[in-house]
Design an enzyme around this catalytic site. Structure first.
Site: not given
Length: 392
Positions: A152, A154, A263, A275, A282-283, A361
């Site tokens: 997750s 990245g 994505e 993906e 999240d984006t 984050r």
């Protein structure tokens, strides 16, 4: 109290927290589950359960205890075969057990997209050993990208420039993969013009879209996003058509309702599938300021069978992440007032995570602007005002 429905959330991070708030505003009862106590969504949910999502017995026991109307996966590492069994027993898995099984593993969703649906993707191979990694890189070419099939944000992802870097990338992927499969995907590095997330909402009356979201990544994890990302009508239509194909293919035995983060890489007029996440992305946190209905509101409405009245327009806006840089359980945030004082068009979300670690984050700054460049600048400035003060 009478609730409209009961939702069990599997994974309770920052995305789950915002979803919980949206669902509770519509009268739902939410049980938040995660492997650790006091996870962000647990702090706003009606009840919680602490267990590993990879413990199939614990997962089934929690479901039978609460008998939810909807089971909503929010993380990748889940015992998906148990979700399939629960769906067969009559429980509603969001968007479906098939979607959970395919998208929790990059190899399965890639095989669906490239093999069954014929979508354009990068060249790729799978690997379960260093020797297979070398063969995969030979096929994909250099530079290439190596990442775990299950991870997750990245984690475990590397861009590899030469054969000399393959072993380090393999070890990094192994150290950061989720679940219990030591498998990676080795794929061609796409020299794209830009990349987008297309939030795609499948609901009882069809499919709708949010405006495309542009984003920038570091270490495979998003650092900032902005909406709307400029695209020609022809390229946007290609992306929407591809998103529709893959989302409809994930229906399985379930209803297939919910929001999907799809994505794409864009290179000229070419749209390349990357993906898919069968949940808020999240984006897409930028939608908390850019849209009247955020991605979390739309996900909740779709799940609950409530009306979604067309595509969701967006105002020029951006998000910028606020990261930790060390391990700590004793910390606080400073500079929040300075960030909010920059402009009435700035907002913040502090996630409430009980511990920090490098690059975790912890919060996000949100900003609206005259255009996306203005919004990106303001969001970055606001994020820069907030610091984490460590006391241990």
């Amino acid at each position: 109290m009478t609730f409209t429905c009961t939702i069990m959330l599997l994974g309770s991070g920052e995305l789950g927290r915002e979803f919980t708030i949206s669902a509770k505003r519509l009268g739902a009862r939410v049980i938040a589950c995660d492997a650790y106590a006091a996870a962000p969504a647990m702090q706003v949910a009606d009840d919680c359960e602490v267990f590993s999502m990879l413990d199939g017995d614990a997962l089934r026991a929690a479901v039978l205890k609460h008998s939810p109307d909807h089971i909503v996966p929010e993380i990748e590492a889940i015992r998906t075969e148990v979700l399939a069994e629960l769906e067969a027993d009559g429980f509603n898995i969001i968007p479906s057990a098939r979607a959970a099984q395919l998208t929790m593993n990059r190899d399965a969703i890639r095989d669906l997209a490239a093999g069954e649906l014929g979508l354009v993707t990068s060249r790729y191979r799978y690997a379960e050993s260093l020797e297979e990694v070398r063969k995969g890189a030979s096929f994909a070419g250099f530079p290439c990208v190596i990442k775990p099939v299950m991870s997750s944000s990245g984690k475990g992802q590397s861009k590899v420039e030469s054969e000399a870097d393959l072993e380090a990338a393999w070890e990094y992927a192994r150290a950061n993969m989720r679940g219990d499969r030591a498998r990676v995907i080795v794929e061609e590095f796409i020299a794209f013009d830009y990349e987008i997330t297309l939030l795609t909402v499948r609901h009882r009356h069809g499919i709708n879209f949010c405006e495309p979201i542009g984003h920038r990544q570091e270490r495979g994890d998003y650092q900032e996003s902005w909406q709307p990302a400029p695209m020609t009508p022809e390229v946007l239509t290609k992306a929407q058509d591809m998103a529709t194909k893959v989302v409809e293919a994930l229906e399985g035995e379930g209803r297939g309702w919910g929001l999907f983060g799809v994505e794409f890489f864009v290179r000229g007029d070419d749209v390349i599938f990357s993906e898919l996440s069968p949940r808020p992305h999240d984006t897409g946190m930028v939608t908390m300021i850019s849209q009247d209905l955020s991605e979390f509101d739309l996900h909740a409405r779709a799940i609950m069978g409530l009306p979604i009245l067309g595509d969701e327009p967006a105002f020029p806006s951006a998000s910028a992440v606020i990261l930790a840089d060390r391990d700590s359980t004793d910390f606080n945030f400073e500079g929040i007032g300075d960030a909010l004082g920059l402009s009435p068009n700035v907002d913040l979300r502090v996630f409430g995570k009980p511990a920090t670690r490098p690059y975790r984050r912890m919060a996000v700054a949100l900003a609206a602007g005259e255009d996306t460049d203005d919004a990106r600048s303001l969001a970055a400035e606001a994020a820069g005002k907030v610091t984490i003060a460590y006391r241990d």
